[in-house]
Design a protein around this motif. Structure first.
Motif, short mmCIF file in Angstrom:
data_model
loop_
_atom_site.label_atom_id
_atom_site.label_comp_id
_atom_site.label_asym_id
_atom_site.label_seq_id
_atom_site.Cartn_x
_atom_site.Cartn_y
_atom_site.Cartn_z
N LEU A 1 22.13 -19.82 -33.08
CA LEU A 1 21.59 -21.15 -32.75
C LEU A 1 21.27 -21.92 -34.03
CD1 LEU A 1 18.99 -20.38 -29.91
CD2 LEU A 1 21.23 -21.47 -29.66
N ASP A 2 21.67 -23.19 -34.05
CA ASP A 2 21.30 -24.06 -35.17
C ASP A 2 20.13 -24.94 -34.79
OD1 ASP A 2 23.44 -23.21 -36.90
OD2 ASP A 2 24.69 -24.05 -35.32
N TYR A 3 19.93 -25.09 -33.50
CA TYR A 3 18.73 -25.74 -32.98
C TYR A 3 18.51 -25.17 -31.60
CZ TYR A 3 21.47 -28.83 -29.93
OH TYR A 3 22.30 -29.32 -28.95
N LEU A 4 17.33 -25.37 -31.08
CA LEU A 4 17.00 -24.87 -29.75
C LEU A 4 16.93 -26.06 -28.81
CD1 LEU A 4 15.98 -22.47 -28.03
CD2 LEU A 4 13.67 -22.99 -28.86
N GLY A 5 17.73 -26.05 -27.75
CA GLY A 5 17.71 -27.17 -26.80
C GLY A 5 17.67 -26.64 -25.38
N TRP A 6 16.89 -27.32 -24.52
CA TRP A 6 16.83 -26.91 -23.13
C TRP A 6 16.43 -28.07 -22.24
CZ3 TRP A 6 13.10 -26.23 -26.68
CH2 TRP A 6 11.76 -26.43 -26.34
N ARG A 7 16.77 -27.93 -20.96
CA ARG A 7 16.45 -28.97 -19.99
C ARG A 7 15.16 -28.61 -19.28
NH1 ARG A 7 21.16 -32.30 -19.00
NH2 ARG A 7 19.83 -33.38 -17.50
N ASP A 8 14.50 -29.64 -18.78
CA ASP A 8 13.31 -29.45 -17.97
C ASP A 8 13.75 -29.08 -16.55
OD1 ASP A 8 11.06 -29.84 -16.31
OD2 ASP A 8 10.21 -31.26 -17.75
N PRO A 9 13.37 -27.91 -16.05
CA PRO A 9 13.84 -27.52 -14.71
C PRO A 9 13.28 -28.42 -13.61
CG PRO A 9 12.27 -25.91 -15.56
CD PRO A 9 12.54 -26.89 -16.68
N GLN A 10 12.13 -29.07 -13.88
CA GLN A 10 11.55 -29.95 -12.86
C GLN A 10 12.08 -31.37 -12.95
OE1 GLN A 10 8.77 -27.42 -13.43
NE2 GLN A 10 9.62 -26.83 -11.45
N LEU A 11 12.15 -31.89 -14.17
CA LEU A 11 12.62 -33.26 -14.39
C LEU A 11 13.99 -33.15 -15.05
CD1 LEU A 11 9.29 -34.61 -15.91
CD2 LEU A 11 10.20 -35.21 -13.66
N SER A 12 15.04 -33.21 -14.23
CA SER A 12 16.36 -32.85 -14.74
C SER A 12 16.88 -33.81 -15.81
CB SER A 12 17.36 -32.77 -13.59
OG SER A 12 17.47 -34.04 -12.99
N ARG A 13 16.29 -35.00 -15.90
CA ARG A 13 16.76 -35.94 -16.93
C ARG A 13 16.04 -35.75 -18.25
NH1 ARG A 13 17.63 -41.46 -13.38
NH2 ARG A 13 19.49 -40.68 -12.33
N ARG A 14 15.09 -34.85 -18.27
CA ARG A 14 14.33 -34.64 -19.49
C ARG A 14 14.83 -33.38 -20.18
NH1 ARG A 14 7.82 -34.30 -20.35
NH2 ARG A 14 8.00 -32.40 -19.12
N GLY A 15 14.91 -33.44 -21.48
CA GLY A 15 15.30 -32.27 -22.25
C GLY A 15 14.47 -32.18 -23.52
N PHE A 16 14.64 -31.07 -24.23
CA PHE A 16 13.87 -30.82 -25.43
C PHE A 16 14.78 -30.22 -26.49
CE2 PHE A 16 11.57 -29.90 -21.54
CZ PHE A 16 10.58 -30.87 -21.58
N ALA A 17 14.55 -30.59 -27.73
CA ALA A 17 15.33 -30.00 -28.81
C ALA A 17 14.38 -29.72 -29.97
CB ALA A 17 16.44 -30.95 -29.25
N VAL A 18 14.48 -28.51 -30.52
CA VAL A 18 13.69 -28.15 -31.70
C VAL A 18 14.67 -27.81 -32.82
CG1 VAL A 18 11.97 -26.58 -32.67
CG2 VAL A 18 11.80 -27.27 -30.26
N VAL A 19 14.53 -28.55 -33.91
CA VAL A 19 15.50 -28.45 -35.02
C VAL A 19 14.78 -27.89 -36.25
CG1 VAL A 19 17.00 -29.80 -36.55
CG2 VAL A 19 16.78 -30.45 -34.13
N PRO A 20 15.34 -26.83 -36.86
CA PRO A 20 14.73 -26.34 -38.10
C PRO A 20 14.98 -27.33 -39.25
CG PRO A 20 16.50 -24.87 -37.31
CD PRO A 20 16.54 -26.11 -36.48
#
Ligand SMILES: [Zn+2]
Length: 162
Positions: free
Chosen positions: A38-57
């Motif tokens: 992984l070069d960054y960590l990304g995932w979707r919100d299981p409750q709000l499908s249009r929302r996502g998150f990304a954590v970048v080193p």
């Protein structure tokens, strides 16, 4: 990337309140992630499908963002993920919008990027090219792709922070 704890992830967010960061859903498979791939960590919100998150080193440590997609823009043939530049389009590429950090964000300023819908960039850059010629330096190619993804993801985070 280096493995992150839930606490490190929660405290990395630039564009949401601490209260919101404390309540964000964590990646479902956090304990089983192959961080080396992984070069960054990304995932979707299981409750709000249009929302996502990304954590970048970054050199200043991990930086996280909350992003939203309209779910429609950029799914055409021309759409290219601005982070991994994968031309094979194995999955939809959508426009994700991030509220900018700090005062600008609170006043409604946002920055957007076309991106792999399910944050598949790290897997994409580790795939061999469609038709490598004989003698093609695969390791160098993949290393280049990874370097590019890291630079572009950090560039977007810098734009959110600016
Ligand atoms: Zn991508």
């Amino acid at each position: 990337m280096h493995p992150l704890t839930e606490q490190q992830i929660r405290s990395s967010f630039l564009n949401c309140s601490r209260k919101d960061a404390a309540r964000l859903p964590m990646p479902p498979d956090l304990d089983a992630l192959d961080w080396d791939r992984l070069d960054y960590l990304g995932w979707r919100d299981p409750q709000l499908s249009r929302r996502g998150f990304a954590v970048v080193p970054t050199e200043q440590g991990p930086k996280g963002i909350v992003v939203q997609t309209s779910g429609v823009a950029g799914t055409g043939k021309q759409a290219l993920c601005a982070w991994c530049h994968d031309v094979r389009l194995p999955h939809p590429v959508v426009m994700y919008v991030a509220q900018r950090a700090g005062t600008a964000g609170r006043q409604g300023s946002t920055v957007g990027t076309l991106m792999c819908e399910g944050f598949q960039c790290s897997a994409n850059v580790r795939k061999p090219p469609p038709s490598p010629y004989k003698g093609f330096d695969m390791d160098a190619y993949i290393a280049d792709q990874i370097t590019g993804l890291r630079a572009r993801s950090q560039g977007f985070l810098a734009a959110v922070e600016r």
